[in-house]
Design an enzyme around this catalytic site. Structure first.
Site, mmCIF file in Angstrom:
data_model
loop_
_atom_site.group_PDB
_atom_site.id
_atom_site.type_symbol
_atom_site.label_atom_id
_atom_site.label_comp_id
_atom_site.label_asym_id
_atom_site.label_seq_id
_atom_site.Cartn_x
_atom_site.Cartn_y
_atom_site.Cartn_z
ATOM 1 C CE1 TYR A 167 65.524 -9.424 -8.788
ATOM 2 C CE2 TYR A 167 65.527 -9.961 -11.119
ATOM 3 C CZ TYR A 167 65.432 -9.030 -10.106
ATOM 4 O OH TYR A 167 65.225 -7.707 -10.410
ATOM 5 C CB CYS A 193 85.777 -10.667 -14.314
ATOM 6 S SG CYS A 193 87.167 -11.151 -13.346
HETATM 7 N N1 LLP Z 1 53.868 -1.312 -11.461
HETATM 8 C C1 LLP Z 1 54.814 -1.024 -10.577
HETATM 9 C C2 LLP Z 1 54.606 0.099 -9.665
HETATM 10 C C3 LLP Z 1 55.990 -1.800 -10.505
HETATM 11 O O1 LLP Z 1 56.915 -1.514 -9.608
HETATM 12 C C4 LLP Z 1 56.160 -2.865 -11.409
HETATM 13 C C5 LLP Z 1 57.388 -3.680 -11.375
HETATM 14 C C6 LLP Z 1 55.147 -3.121 -12.357
HETATM 15 C C7 LLP Z 1 54.012 -2.328 -12.347
HETATM 16 C C8 LLP Z 1 55.240 -4.207 -13.381
HETATM 17 O O2 LLP Z 1 55.326 -5.470 -12.838
HETATM 18 P P1 LLP Z 1 55.287 -6.769 -13.771
HETATM 19 O O3 LLP Z 1 53.902 -6.853 -14.395
HETATM 20 O O4 LLP Z 1 56.313 -6.609 -14.815
HETATM 21 O O5 LLP Z 1 55.575 -7.901 -12.897
HETATM 22 N N2 LLP Z 1 63.398 -6.986 -12.351
HETATM 23 C C9 LLP Z 1 62.492 -7.961 -11.772
HETATM 24 C C10 LLP Z 1 61.093 -7.444 -11.681
HETATM 25 C C11 LLP Z 1 60.979 -6.145 -10.924
HETATM 26 C C12 LLP Z 1 59.603 -5.553 -10.964
HETATM 27 C C13 LLP Z 1 59.582 -4.163 -10.441
HETATM 28 N N3 LLP Z 1 58.303 -3.532 -10.504
HETATM 29 C C14 LLP Z 1 62.592 -9.246 -12.582
HETATM 30 O O6 LLP Z 1 63.365 -9.302 -13.528
HETATM 31 O O7 LLP Z 1 61.923 -10.223 -12.262
#
Ligand code: LLP
Length: 418
Positions: A313, A345
C-alpha cells in the site's frame, strides 16, 4: 517526538540488542501494557448505551494477543474458520465471537452454526446459503452504507467500488429471504474501511446505517465496524486519533436514533489496528550498505515477506535505528537520505525510499514502529524464508517468546512422501 521506543520505554528496560541476539531477527516484539491500554480505550468509546468493542483479530491473531484481548473483556470478530478457531482456542466463548465472512463455503458457515457463533452475511446469495443450512435460525447482515474511507483504495470496504456488504437498494431481498426461511435478522453491521484519522466519513456512514436500521424490527445489535486510525508519523509529532471528540459525536447520533427507534439495541464497533498497531515493533538487522546510481541502500533482513504493508500500500512506517543497544538520536546535520530495503528478490521490496534517517552502520538494528497490526498476520514465507518469531514484553518487564520462528523442517512438513 524524538524517539517513540524511548519515550514509552517500549522494551521496559530490556536491551533490544540482547533480545535480537537471543531470538534472532527479523523479530516482532509486542508490549503488553500498550496493547492493554489501547484495548481499554476502544472498550470505552460509548458509555451511555449498552456497547461492546469487538477486537478485529485479523489484525493480529497471535494467541497471546488474543488472550490479552480476552482478559481485557473485549469481544472479537472473525473473518474465517481459522480466526474462529484461534479465538475459541484463546478462551473466547462463542457468544463473544462475531463471524463476519465474505464469499465462504457452506462447510465454513456450518462451522459457525455448529459452534453457535453469530454470523453476518454480506450478500443476498450468502444469506440464502446460510438460510438453507439454518432455516429458522438467527443471523445478521452486513450493509454497505454507501460511503467508505481508508488510507488506500485497497482498504476502503464500503461505497460503490467494493465487493463488501448488501447495498441499500437490495434490502427488500433480505426481508424476502428471511420470510422464506423463517430467519430472524437480529443484527446489522458495516465496516467503512481502515485507518482514517478524520472520523467524518465514518460518522456519515453511521447516519446511513441508523437510517437503514429503522427498517428492521427489534434489532438486538448494530455494529458500526472499525477503522480508527493511529499516528504512523509519530516521530513527526502526528496527533493521535481524538477518541473523546469521536465518542461525543458518535453518542449524539445514537441519542437521536434511540429516541426514534424507541429502545437501544447493543451498539458495537470492530477496531483492529487501533488495538495493536502501536503495541508492536519489528526488529531487523542491517547486513549491507551500498550506493546504486546515487541512492544509498540500507540492506536489512526485513523483507516484504515479513512486513508487506509498505510494498502493498506504499504505507509509511517510522523507523528508529538502534546501535549497540542504544537508539541513535535524530539530530539535524547528522542525518542522511537512505532507502531501506529487505532481502527479497523484488524491486518493490522496500521499507522506505529516500528517507532522512540517522546514520546507519552495518550490523545496526532497525526498529520498525507500529508493526503490531497487519504485520505478522500478513507475512509469508516468500523466497522460502521462514516466518519470524514473536516475543512479548510482559507488564512485569519479562520477555517471553510467544511464537517461535518457523523452521525449514516446518516447511518440509507440509509435503507427504517426498
Ligand atoms: N471489521 C471488518 C469487517 C474488517 O474488514 C476490518 C478490516 C476491521 C473490522 C478492522 O479494521 P481496522 O480497525 O483494523 O482498520 N491490511 C490493511 C488493512 C485491511 C483491513 C481489512 N479489514 C492494512 O495493513 O492497512
Amino acid at each position: 517526538m524524538k524517539s517513540f521506543i524511548g519515550s514509552v520505554d517500549f522494551f521496559k528496560g530490556n536491551d533490544p540488542e540482547e533480545i535480537a541476539k537471543k531470538y534472532g531477527t527479523p523479530l516482532y516484539v509486542y508490549n503488553e501494557d500498550i496493547v492493554r491500554d489501547r484495548m481499554l480505550r476502544v472498550a470505552g468509546v460509548i458509555r451511555k448505551y449498552p456497547y461492546r468493542a469487538n477486537y478485529s483479530c485479523k489484525t493480529n491473531t497471535n494467541l497471546e494477543i488474543l488472550k490479552i484481548a480476552n482478559s481485557v473483556g473485549v469481544n472479537a470478530d472473525a473473518m474465517s474458520e481459522g480466526e474462529m478457531r484461534m479465538l475459541l482456542r484463546a478462551g473466547f466463548s462463542p457468544d463473544r465471537i462475531f463471524y463476519v465472512p465474505n464469499n465462504v463455503s457452506s462447510e465454513e458457515m456450518q462451522f459457525a452454526i455448529d459452534n453457535n457463533i453469530m454470523t453476518s452475511l454480506d450478500s443476498l446469495d450468502q444469506l440464502d446459503r446460510f438460510a438453507r443450512l439454518c432455516p429458522g435460525g438467527r443471523c445478521a447482515v452486513r450493509i454497505n452504507p454507501g460511503v467508505g474511507a481508508g488510507h488506500h483504495e485497497k482498504v476502503v470496504t464500503a461505497g460503490k467500488k467494493t465487493k463488501f456488504g448488501i447495498a441499500e437498494e437490495d434490502i427488500d431481498g433480505i426481508f424476502e429471504t428471511a420470510k422464506k426461511y423463517d430467519l430472524k435478522i437480529v443484527g446489522i453491521n458495516q465496516h467503512v474501511g481502515s485507518q482514517y484519522m478524520d472520523p467524518k466519513p465514518f460518522l456519515e456512514a453511521v447516519d446511513n446505517l441508523l437510517r437503514i436500521a429503522m427498517r428492521f424490527n427489534k434489532l438486538e445489535f448494530i455494529d458500526f465496524g472499525g477503522g480508527y486510525g493511529i499516528p504512523y508519523h509519530k516521530l513527526d509529532d502526528e496527533a493521535e486519533y481524538d477518541m473523546e471528540a469521536f465518542s461525543r459525536e458518535f453518542t449524539k447520533k445514537l441519542d437521536v436514533f434511540v429516541r426514534e427507534y424507541g429502545c437501544a439495541p447493543l451498539f458495537k464497533s470492530e477496531p483492529g489496528r487501533y488495538c495493536v498497531a502501536e503495541g508492536g515493533v519489528l526488529l531487523g538487522r542491517v547486513h549491507a550498505l551500498k550506493q546504486n546510481s546515487g541512492v544509498k541502500y540500507v540492506g536489512t533482513d526485513v523483507g516484504m515477506n515479513v512486513l508487506v504493508r509498505p510494498s502493498m500500500y506504499d504505507s509509511w512506517h517510522d523507523i528508529e535505528v538502534i546501535s549497540e543497544g542504544k537508539v541513535v538520536e535524530r539530530v539535524n546535520g547528522r542525518m542522511e537520505k537512505v532507502t531501506v530495503c529487505g532481502n527479497i528478490c523484488e524491486s518493490g521490496d522496500v521499507l522506505c525510499r529516500d528517507r532522512e534517517m540517522p546514520k546507519i552502520k552495518d550490523e545496526d538494528l532497525i526498529c520498525v514502529l507500529d508493526a503490531g497490526a497487519y504485520g505478522y498476520s500478513m507475512c509469508s514465507s516468500y523466497n522460502s524464508r521462514p516466518r519470524p518469531a514473536e516475543v512479548l514484553i510482559c507488564s512485569d518487564g519479562s520477555v517471553r517468546l510467544i511464537r517461535r520462528r518457523e523452521t525449514y523442517d516446518d516447511m518440509f512438513a507440509l509435503y507427504e512422501g517426498c
